[in-house]
Scaffold this motif. Structure first.
Motif, PDB file in Angstrom:
ATOM      1  N   PRO A   1       0.794  -1.231   0.000  1.00 43.67           N
ATOM      2  CA  PRO A   1       0.000   0.000   0.000  1.00 43.67           C
ATOM      3  C   PRO A   1       0.828   1.283   0.000  1.00 43.67           C
ATOM      4  CG  PRO A   1       0.160  -0.776   2.246  1.00 43.67           C
ATOM      5  CD  PRO A   1       0.931  -1.765   1.367  1.00 43.67           C
TER       6      PRO A   1
ATOM      7  N   THR B   1      -6.988   2.956  -8.338  1.00 43.83           N
ATOM      8  CA  THR B   1      -7.430   1.909  -7.411  1.00 43.83           C
ATOM      9  C   THR B   1      -8.087   2.513  -6.173  1.00 43.83           C
ATOM     10  OG1 THR B   1      -5.318   1.788  -6.219  1.00 43.83           O
ATOM     11  CG2 THR B   1      -5.586   0.336  -8.124  1.00 43.83           C
ATOM     12  N   LEU B   2      -7.897   3.808  -5.949  1.00 47.86           N
ATOM     13  CA  LEU B   2      -8.464   4.470  -4.779  1.00 47.86           C
ATOM     14  C   LEU B   2      -9.764   5.213  -5.083  1.00 47.86           C
ATOM     15  CD1 LEU B   2      -5.101   5.887  -3.404  1.00 47.86           C
ATOM     16  CD2 LEU B   2      -6.287   3.803  -2.683  1.00 47.86           C
TER      17      LEU B   2
ATOM     18  N   ASN C   1     -13.294   4.560  -3.339  1.00 47.14           N
ATOM     19  CA  ASN C   1     -13.146   4.067  -1.969  1.00 47.14           C
ATOM     20  C   ASN C   1     -14.042   4.863  -1.025  1.00 47.14           C
ATOM     21  OD1 ASN C   1     -11.159   2.264  -2.797  1.00 47.14           O
ATOM     22  ND2 ASN C   1      -9.707   2.889  -1.235  1.00 47.14           N
TER      23      ASN C   1
ATOM     24  N   THR D   1      -5.917   0.392   5.124  1.00 50.99           N
ATOM     25  CA  THR D   1      -5.732  -0.692   4.156  1.00 50.99           C
ATOM     26  C   THR D   1      -6.478  -1.951   4.561  1.00 50.99           C
ATOM     27  OG1 THR D   1      -3.669  -1.361   5.231  1.00 50.99           O
ATOM     28  CG2 THR D   1      -3.490   0.164   3.381  1.00 50.99           C
TER      29      THR D   1
ATOM     30  N   LYS E   1      -9.942  -1.162   3.445  1.00 50.05           N
ATOM     31  CA  LYS E   1      -9.956  -0.605   2.085  1.00 50.05           C
ATOM     32  C   LYS E   1     -10.816   0.644   1.994  1.00 50.05           C
ATOM     33  CE  LYS E   1      -8.699  -4.850  -0.010  1.00 50.05           C
ATOM     34  NZ  LYS E   1      -8.997  -6.034  -0.678  1.00 50.05           N
ATOM     35  N   ARG E   2     -10.458   1.626   2.834  1.00 51.96           N
ATOM     36  CA  ARG E   2     -11.194   2.887   2.864  1.00 51.96           C
ATOM     37  C   ARG E   2     -10.284   3.977   3.414  1.00 51.96           C
ATOM     38  NH1 ARG E   2     -15.085   1.506   8.032  1.00 51.96           N
ATOM     39  NH2 ARG E   2     -13.412   1.519   9.570  1.00 51.96           N
TER      40      ARG E   2
END
Length: 142
Positions: free
Chosen positions: A19, A26-27, A30, A84, A87-88
């Motif tokens: 990360p 990829t973000l 989120n 991580t 995932k936010r």
């Protein structure tokens, strides 16, 4: 900043870049929540200062339904923490304060390079302006 977990540092045997270094796309999308686990919206965009190579802002989308009626907020990148494990992102602000934050409409984006505007945004989120950070030492590109 990355929220520390048992697996805070990337294991050299694992595949993938993160990360510590990640692709911005990829973000996008989120979730963003606060420390009370309240959902504050989602990452709509990540704004880069192309001249300095720094990540300047996260554009947070909040309040609409399926993208309609959302209010957008420029949140200083350094005001966010990446969780991580879940995932936010985590933003240390309550919903009421966010509702009163300076925001903008999807059809009227601010001039992100304006440091007067940016100083107000950074002050609101109690974050130091990214353009005042000391640049990393190293080779200068000409």
């Amino acid at each position: 900043r990355i929220i520390p977990t048992d697996k805070s540092h990337h294991d050299a045997n694992e595949a993938g870049p993160g990360p510590e270094v990640m692709g911005a796309d990829t973000l996008i999308g989120n979730e963003v929540c606060n420390r009370d686990e309240e959902n504050l919206g989602e990452v709509k965009e990540i704004m880069l200062d192309v001249g300095s190579g720094k990540v300047a802002y996260t554009v947070l989308s909040y309040g609409g339904v399926m993208g309609m009626g959302d209010k957008l907020f420029a949140v200083p990148w350094n005001a966010m923490e990446l969780d991580t494990e879940n995932k936010r992102f985590v933003l240390d602000i309550d919903k009421e304060t966010l509702r009163s934050a300076p925001g903008f409409d999807k059809d009227a984006w601010p001039r992100f390079a304006d440091t007067h505007w940016g100083a107000d945004i950074h002050r609101f989120y109690n974050a130091s302006p990214y353009w005042e950070d000391t640049p990393p030492s190293g080779r200068k590109l000409s």
